[in-house]
Design a protein around this motif. Structure first.
Motif, PDB file in Angstrom:
ATOM      1  N   ALA A  65       0.814  -1.211   0.000  1.00  0.00           N
ATOM      2  CA  ALA A  65       0.000   0.000   0.000  1.00  0.00           C
ATOM      3  C   ALA A  65       0.847   1.260   0.000  1.00  0.00           C
ATOM      4  N   LEU A  66       1.963   1.236   0.699  1.00  0.00           N
ATOM      5  CA  LEU A  66       2.817   2.413   0.771  1.00  0.00           C
ATOM      6  C   LEU A  66       3.444   2.765  -0.574  1.00  0.00           C
ATOM      7  N   PHE A  67       3.740   1.743  -1.373  1.00  0.00           N
ATOM      8  CA  PHE A  67       4.407   1.979  -2.649  1.00  0.00           C
ATOM      9  C   PHE A  67       3.448   2.020  -3.846  1.00  0.00           C
ATOM     10  N   ALA A  68       2.203   1.569  -3.673  1.00  0.00           N
ATOM     11  CA  ALA A  68       1.265   1.453  -4.788  1.00  0.00           C
ATOM     12  C   ALA A  68       1.014   2.770  -5.526  1.00  0.00           C
ATOM     13  N   ARG A  83       7.061  -2.919 -18.025  1.00  0.00           N
ATOM     14  CA  ARG A  83       8.339  -3.120 -17.331  1.00  0.00           C
ATOM     15  C   ARG A  83       8.124  -3.365 -15.845  1.00  0.00           C
ATOM     16  N   LEU A  84       7.290  -2.542 -15.236  1.00  0.00           N
ATOM     17  CA  LEU A  84       7.030  -2.689 -13.810  1.00  0.00           C
ATOM     18  C   LEU A  84       6.232  -3.965 -13.521  1.00  0.00           C
ATOM     19  N   PHE A  85       5.318  -4.302 -14.424  1.00  0.00           N
ATOM     20  CA  PHE A  85       4.572  -5.549 -14.286  1.00  0.00           C
ATOM     21  C   PHE A  85       5.533  -6.739 -14.233  1.00  0.00           C
ATOM     22  N   ARG A  86       6.526  -6.752 -15.114  1.00  0.00           N
ATOM     23  CA  ARG A  86       7.489  -7.861 -15.167  1.00  0.00           C
ATOM     24  C   ARG A  86       8.309  -7.963 -13.885  1.00  0.00           C
ATOM     25  N   VAL A  87       8.706  -6.828 -13.327  1.00  0.00           N
ATOM     26  CA  VAL A  87       9.514  -6.836 -12.101  1.00  0.00           C
ATOM     27  C   VAL A  87       8.770  -7.536 -10.968  1.00  0.00           C
ATOM     28  N   PHE A  88       7.520  -7.156 -10.758  1.00  0.00           N
ATOM     29  CA  PHE A  88       6.768  -7.742  -9.653  1.00  0.00           C
ATOM     30  C   PHE A  88       6.345  -9.182  -9.949  1.00  0.00           C
ATOM     31  N   LEU A  89       6.140  -9.493 -11.211  1.00  0.00           N
ATOM     32  CA  LEU A  89       5.848 -10.870 -11.576  1.00  0.00           C
ATOM     33  C   LEU A  89       7.015 -11.776 -11.188  1.00  0.00           C
ATOM     34  N   VAL A  90       8.233 -11.365 -11.493  1.00  0.00           N
ATOM     35  CA  VAL A  90       9.423 -12.155 -11.159  1.00  0.00           C
ATOM     36  C   VAL A  90       9.568 -12.313  -9.643  1.00  0.00           C
ATOM     37  N   GLY A 121       1.809  -6.359  -6.367  1.00  0.00           N
ATOM     38  CA  GLY A 121       2.444  -5.351  -7.207  1.00  0.00           C
ATOM     39  C   GLY A 121       2.153  -5.573  -8.680  1.00  0.00           C
ATOM     40  N   ALA A 122       2.242  -6.821  -9.127  1.00  0.00           N
ATOM     41  CA  ALA A 122       1.932  -7.141 -10.525  1.00  0.00           C
ATOM     42  C   ALA A 122       0.475  -6.828 -10.848  1.00  0.00           C
ATOM     43  N   ASN A 123      -0.408  -7.040  -9.877  1.00  0.00           N
ATOM     44  CA  ASN A 123      -1.836  -6.811 -10.113  1.00  0.00           C
ATOM     45  C   ASN A 123      -2.185  -5.340 -10.290  1.00  0.00           C
ATOM     46  N   ILE A 124      -1.378  -4.436  -9.711  1.00  0.00           N
ATOM     47  CA  ILE A 124      -1.625  -3.008  -9.933  1.00  0.00           C
ATOM     48  C   ILE A 124      -1.610  -2.719 -11.436  1.00  0.00           C
ATOM     49  N   PHE A 125      -0.595  -3.246 -12.117  1.00  0.00           N
ATOM     50  CA  PHE A 125      -0.412  -2.971 -13.537  1.00  0.00           C
ATOM     51  C   PHE A 125      -1.325  -3.839 -14.397  1.00  0.00           C
ATOM     52  N   TYR A 126      -1.582  -5.050 -13.939  1.00  0.00           N
ATOM     53  CA  TYR A 126      -2.522  -5.917 -14.658  1.00  0.00           C
ATOM     54  C   TYR A 126      -3.909  -5.275 -14.700  1.00  0.00           C
TER      55      TYR A 126
END
Length: 421
Positions: A65-68, A83-90, A121-126
């Motif tokens: 929540a703090l970083f979202a 790019r950000l989606f991939r980072v959190f997916l990994v 984190g990945a779900n934010i971008f998804y």
């Protein structure tokens, strides 16, 4: 079933198929039960173990929540969303696989927190990609079909394989511990393989150009958005309502199995019921989407809230496996629908070029609510010595959420528009 959808829409939906394995095996079923069995072996009281699980979930939610919001604003810039989606997916994939290599409850809880960060984190971008893959008039249907195929595919197939290994693995020489750890590896592999269509075919269509100082620009944009609360009053009222009612939904998902264990419902019963939930939830999520197109997303969100109020009351009174099955079917009828329609209802309210920023804010409301629910459940269980009061306390969140949502819907329709420079 998907023939009327575009390649981009179907690829986006497939990520629900991919990450639903995590939602079922890690969040709702196998890992919580595994955690309870490990803590029991360590001599920890079941109610205290429930509290540890609730506090762990709350810690993970605080971090996300703090970083979202800032992640969301960064994702709005050209080429940044994927790019950000991939980072959190990994992050999510590696930490989920790591669960297969430990049986220490402290380590399990620590790794679980990291998996939540990667998954969320990945779900934010998804979620924000929804505005890139479809049009407003199809959002309810695309969102609900995403949840639906997630239930029938990602939630069911790897879940069935995992449960079969856990329940019958000893007959072929696979101990329960090893079978459980294999299920975590199955989750990571499934999640990775079926994320490929999303990674290949989904593109960021709506974006804003960035200057040389993206982070500074992002913070300024975010400050401007929060500074215009009055301008976006309907959106923020909806988010406040969402904060409370999705709190209840998330708490029930996260705490159902540890609660069932504490009141004496057998692990096999709970696992089978959770498997059936995924199957029943498949058509229910689609029906929710179709009904939203006919009667409006607002009415369907309220219907979902009222169903969950009933679930809280019945959960407090639950004593038998049969009652657990009845409650499970009620959960199946509304769980996917209320989440899918909330996502699309919000998606239709926000400006597409700022979708990530607004979905970052959406996520912070969702994640901070995930702090309150498990913490309230944990405190109620610890203070009263009974997890029943933890379940009943969730009812408060639905009542407050429904009240604010009705106030929000009385406001005249609006769509936000941001100045990006």
């Amino acid at each position: 079933m998907l023939k009327h959808f575009t390649k981009q829409e179907k690829s986006w939906m497939m990520y629900d198929w991919a990450n639903s394995a995590y939602s079922t095996i890690i969040t709702a079923a196998v890992l919580p039960i595994f955690f309870k069995s490990v803590t029991r072996g360590a001599g920890i009281n079941p109610n205290i173990a429930d509290s540890y699980w609730g506090y762990g979930t709350a810690v993970a939610s605080i971090i996300v929540a703090l970083f979202a919001p800032i992640l969301g604003t960064l994702g709005d810039y050209k080429n940044m969303k994927m790019r950000l989606f991939r980072v959190f997916l990994v992050i999510g994939l590696i930490s989920t696989a790591a669960l297969a290599f430990t049986d220490q409850w402290q380590v399990i809880l620590g790794i679980y927190i990291i998996t939540v960060i990667g998954f969320s984190g990945a779900n934010i971008f998804y979620d924000a990609f929804l505005v890139d893959v479809t049009t407003e008039d199809k959002m309810d249907r695309v969102s609900s079909y995403g949840y639906a195929i997630g239930y029938i595919g990602g939630s069911t197939i790897p879940f069935v394989i995992s449960i079969a290994l856990i329940m019958f693995g000893e007959k072929i020489g696979i101990p329960v511990l090893l079978a459980t750890q294999i299920s975590f590896m199955i989750t990571a592999v499934w999640w990775a393989v079926f994320s490929i269509p999303m990674l290949k075919n989904v593109k960021q269509i709506h974006y804003i150009e960035h200057g040389p100082k993206m982070i500074v620009e992002s913070i300024n944009r975010l400050r401007k958005t929060f500074g215009n609360v009055k301008k976006y009053r309907k959106i923020f009222l909806f988010l406040l309502a969402y904060f409370f009612y999705i709190d209840g939904v998330g708490t029930i998902i996260r705490m159902a199995t540890v609660y069932g264990d504490s009141i004496g419902i057998g692990s096999e019963t709970m696992l089978l019921a959770l498997m059936v939930i995924q199957i029943v939830a498949f058509p229910c999520a689609i029906i929710f989407g179709r009904l939203a197109e006919r009667f409006g997303s607002s009415k369907m969100i309220m219907s979902g809230i009222f169903i969950y109020m009933l679930i809280c009351i019945l959960g407090y009174r639950m004593t038998t496996a049969l009652e657990f099955w009845g409650i499970a079917m009620l959960v199946a009828s509304a769980q996917g629908g209320i989440q899918a329609i909330s996502r699309s209802h919000y998606g239709k309210m926000i400006p597409k070029e700022n979708a990530n920023e607004f979905f970052g804010i959406y996520d912070i409301f969702g994640k901070f609510s995930a702090i309150m629910g498990p913490t309230l459940f944990a405190l109620s269980s610890q203070l009263t010595g009974s997890s029943r009061f933890g379940v009943l306390s969730v009812m408060i969140q639905f009542i407050i959420g429904a009240t604010i949502f009705m106030i929000a819907e009385k406001k005249s329709p609006q769509k936000a528009s941001l100045q990006t420079n």
